[in-house]
Design a protein around this motif. Sequence first.
Motif, PDB file in Angstrom:
ATOM      1  N   PHE A 267       0.835  -1.153   0.002  1.00 53.76           N
ATOM      2  CA  PHE A 267      -0.062  -0.074  -0.060  1.00 53.76           C
ATOM      3  C   PHE A 267       0.706   1.230   0.021  1.00 53.76           C
ATOM      4  CE2 PHE A 267       1.029  -0.824   4.435  1.00 53.76           C
ATOM      5  CZ  PHE A 267       1.104   0.379   4.869  1.00 53.76           C
ATOM      6  N   ASP A 268       0.399   2.359  -0.554  1.00 57.58           N
ATOM      7  CA  ASP A 268       0.874   3.603  -0.630  1.00 57.58           C
ATOM      8  C   ASP A 268       0.769   4.182   0.706  1.00 57.58           C
ATOM      9  OD1 ASP A 268       1.730   3.108  -3.172  1.00 57.58           O
ATOM     10  OD2 ASP A 268       0.079   4.053  -3.995  1.00 57.58           O
ATOM     11  N   VAL A 269       1.872   5.094   1.022  1.00 59.15           N
ATOM     12  CA  VAL A 269       1.671   5.787   2.248  1.00 59.15           C
ATOM     13  C   VAL A 269       1.802   7.439   1.631  1.00 59.15           C
ATOM     14  CG1 VAL A 269       2.978   6.523   4.275  1.00 59.15           C
ATOM     15  CG2 VAL A 269       2.904   4.143   3.613  1.00 59.15           C
ATOM     16  N   LEU A 270       0.953   8.136   2.276  1.00 54.70           N
ATOM     17  CA  LEU A 270       0.843   9.410   1.925  1.00 54.70           C
ATOM     18  C   LEU A 270       0.985  10.586   2.973  1.00 54.70           C
ATOM     19  CD1 LEU A 270      -2.149   9.598  -0.412  1.00 54.70           C
ATOM     20  CD2 LEU A 270       0.048   9.153  -1.216  1.00 54.70           C
ATOM     21  N   LEU A 271       1.503  11.421   2.918  1.00 52.27           N
ATOM     22  CA  LEU A 271       1.650  12.626   4.137  1.00 52.27           C
ATOM     23  C   LEU A 271       1.253  13.976   3.494  1.00 52.27           C
ATOM     24  CD1 LEU A 271       2.333  13.741   7.027  1.00 52.27           C
ATOM     25  CD2 LEU A 271       4.819  13.878   6.155  1.00 52.27           C
ATOM     26  N   ASN A 272       0.202  14.522   3.913  1.00 55.44           N
ATOM     27  CA  ASN A 272      -0.452  15.744   3.572  1.00 55.44           C
ATOM     28  C   ASN A 272      -0.581  15.674   1.880  1.00 55.44           C
ATOM     29  OD1 ASN A 272      -0.481  16.912   6.127  1.00 55.44           O
ATOM     30  ND2 ASN A 272       1.528  17.511   5.845  1.00 55.44           N
ATOM     31  N   GLY A 273      -0.954  14.545   1.616  1.00 60.34           N
ATOM     32  CA  GLY A 273      -1.322  14.135   0.064  1.00 60.34           C
ATOM     33  C   GLY A 273      -0.235  14.111  -0.791  1.00 60.34           C
ATOM     34  N   GLN A 274       0.861  14.166   0.003  1.00 61.75           N
ATOM     35  CA  GLN A 274       2.175  13.669  -0.708  1.00 61.75           C
ATOM     36  C   GLN A 274       2.558  12.086  -0.813  1.00 61.75           C
ATOM     37  OE1 GLN A 274       3.587  16.194  -3.080  1.00 61.75           O
ATOM     38  NE2 GLN A 274       1.696  17.226  -2.485  1.00 61.75           N
ATOM     39  N   MET A 275       2.898  11.606  -1.948  1.00 60.04           N
ATOM     40  CA  MET A 275       3.352  10.254  -1.924  1.00 60.04           C
ATOM     41  C   MET A 275       4.569   9.949  -1.020  1.00 60.04           C
ATOM     42  SD  MET A 275       2.915   7.204  -3.103  1.00 60.04           S
ATOM     43  CE  MET A 275       3.472   5.657  -3.737  1.00 60.04           C
ATOM     44  N   GLN A 276       4.747   9.228  -0.327  1.00 56.83           N
ATOM     45  CA  GLN A 276       6.155   9.072   0.251  1.00 56.83           C
ATOM     46  C   GLN A 276       6.556   7.747  -0.150  1.00 56.83           C
ATOM     47  OE1 GLN A 276       7.100  11.313   2.852  1.00 56.83           O
ATOM     48  NE2 GLN A 276       5.485  12.534   1.582  1.00 56.83           N
ATOM     49  N   GLY A 277       5.858   6.682  -0.577  1.00 56.42           N
ATOM     50  CA  GLY A 277       6.591   5.373  -0.671  1.00 56.42           C
ATOM     51  C   GLY A 277       5.436   4.292  -0.550  1.00 56.42           C
ATOM     52  N   THR A 278       5.937   2.985  -0.916  1.00 58.29           N
ATOM     53  CA  THR A 278       4.910   1.804  -1.211  1.00 58.29           C
ATOM     54  C   THR A 278       5.512   0.903   0.004  1.00 58.29           C
ATOM     55  OG1 THR A 278       4.285   2.404  -3.145  1.00 58.29           O
ATOM     56  CG2 THR A 278       3.909   0.248  -2.327  1.00 58.29           C
ATOM     57  N   VAL A 279       4.533   0.515   1.078  1.00 59.67           N
ATOM     58  CA  VAL A 279       5.061  -0.440   1.915  1.00 59.67           C
ATOM     59  C   VAL A 279       5.018  -1.719   1.128  1.00 59.67           C
ATOM     60  CG1 VAL A 279       4.512  -1.700   4.055  1.00 59.67           C
ATOM     61  CG2 VAL A 279       4.541   0.674   4.178  1.00 59.67           C
ATOM     62  N   ARG A 280       5.596  -2.614   1.225  1.00 60.55           N
ATOM     63  CA  ARG A 280       5.637  -3.965   0.342  1.00 60.55           C
ATOM     64  C   ARG A 280       5.603  -5.042   1.396  1.00 60.55           C
ATOM     65  NH1 ARG A 280       3.516  -3.075  -4.749  1.00 60.55           N
ATOM     66  NH2 ARG A 280       4.640  -1.275  -5.483  1.00 60.55           N
ATOM     67  N   TRP A 281       4.398  -5.828   1.506  1.00 62.06           N
ATOM     68  CA  TRP A 281       4.480  -6.841   2.817  1.00 62.06           C
ATOM     69  C   TRP A 281       3.506  -7.904   2.622  1.00 62.06           C
ATOM     70  CZ3 TRP A 281       2.995  -3.964   7.901  1.00 62.06           C
ATOM     71  CH2 TRP A 281       1.729  -3.405   7.972  1.00 62.06           C
ATOM     72  N   GLY A 282       3.175  -8.743   3.629  1.00 62.99           N
ATOM     73  CA  GLY A 282       2.461  -9.690   3.566  1.00 62.99           C
ATOM     74  C   GLY A 282       1.328  -9.664   4.547  1.00 62.99           C
ATOM     75  N   LEU A 283       1.075  -8.615   5.360  1.00 69.78           N
ATOM     76  CA  LEU A 283       0.351  -8.756   6.469  1.00 69.78           C
ATOM     77  C   LEU A 283      -1.171  -8.226   5.742  1.00 69.78           C
ATOM     78  CD1 LEU A 283       2.980  -8.347   8.172  1.00 69.78           C
ATOM     79  CD2 LEU A 283       1.794  -6.980   9.721  1.00 69.78           C
TER      80      LEU A 283
END
Length: 456
Positions: A267-283
């Motif tokens: 899933f993607d992580v946003l801070l104040n609408g700005q893309m921060q990166g994508t967490v890649r995991w199996g949870l």
Amino acid sequence: MHIHILGICGTFMGGIAAIAKQAGHKVTGCDANVYPPMSTQLEEMGIALTQGFGAEQIELNPDVYVIGNVVTRGKPLMEEILNRGLPYISGPQWLAENVLQDKWVLAVAGTHGKTTTSSMLAWILEDAGLAPGFLIGGIPENFGVSARLPGKPALDPASVSPFFVIEADEYDTAFFDKRSKFVHYRPRTAILNNLEFDHADIFADLAAIETQFHHLVRTIPGNGRIVSNGREANLERVLERGCWTPVERFGADAGWQLGALHEDGGFDVLLNGQMQGTVRWGLMGEHNRLNAVAAIAAARHAGVAVKDAIDALSRFANVKRRMEVKGVAGGVTVYDDFAHHPTAIATTLEGLRRKVGQARILAVLEPRSNTMKLGTMKDALPGSLALADQVFCSAAGLNWNPGEALEAMGAKAQTFTDFDALIDAIVAAARPGDHVLVMSNGGFGGIHQKLLDRLA
């Protein structure tokens, strides 16, 4: 110093034992019920355990008795300690005075998700080379232990890490200190994950718990940081009662947000609408995605770059007893999960349903927490179990009838007072391709292995 811990096999007090042993103290302890994973961890550390609270343990002659909140008046050993005027202290106070005094404490509070979020946060700091200490109410797979002292940071191995991550529980401290445990910790960084009514054995209502959370907020310094779930009206009420610390919110329309969910579970992580990166995991589950964003925000306050925190979570291995696969036998997968509050039960089932699609889920529930034993949450049980195909509920030790509470589920739900009959029914119902989800906050009589043995 020799410390003797009463209630040593609880996850928190077992963590105290581990930290004290690592610090060079002589540690012994006792408890009424001994079960893994904590008993295994203690035995591996060479900590001697005594079954029960017999007065004869006074002969151990420790320097101080550390008292867990399971200990009540009337226990022979506790009465002997009081009668002789011997020194005793609560676990949280011992930790605060002996370990946390000069530390940057990162505390994770909330009704749900404390253990997992604490584990994520500790792992992010560890992966960044900061070597944090921690005390967590479970065993993170990345560490293999529930607690440890701070270590030597990668960039400055001549020093000791200032960071300490702690699962901040709202349950009361001890029979002689009815404040929530977390008021002892004085965090500089605090995550407020969520807030619901729980612990009906000690709290009269939600307002009483909100007051304890307000007490926690009052201890956080102005140069600290609060990371709070912006979706939670109950937490907003707590903050409105008085807050002297900058607040970052997550999960709402502003601040830290969940972005797109990818097919592989990332899933993607946003801070104040700005893309921060994508967490890649199996949870599994949105609850874990929110836990992750909270941990990323808290780690940033401790100096970890957001991109590094996101990268660290790709190597996060979860916590024992959190959707832990115990084995597969006869084509049936058996899971162990700590869920015992209706909200946690529903969330756990939602995550498993997303993973297994149309495959059958057999939910096995032991209502064992003090709140569940009182029947306070019984009306919420049918809704929380709705995603299961069949439900098997233990009625042992309850003063209310779970069969009546689950009556709305019809033939889909069965209750049992006999443990062997419960196992027989699950084995008879299970077929290849099924997923058996066992939910309890205790040992549940070793039901997981018994099921696997029978299914094989």
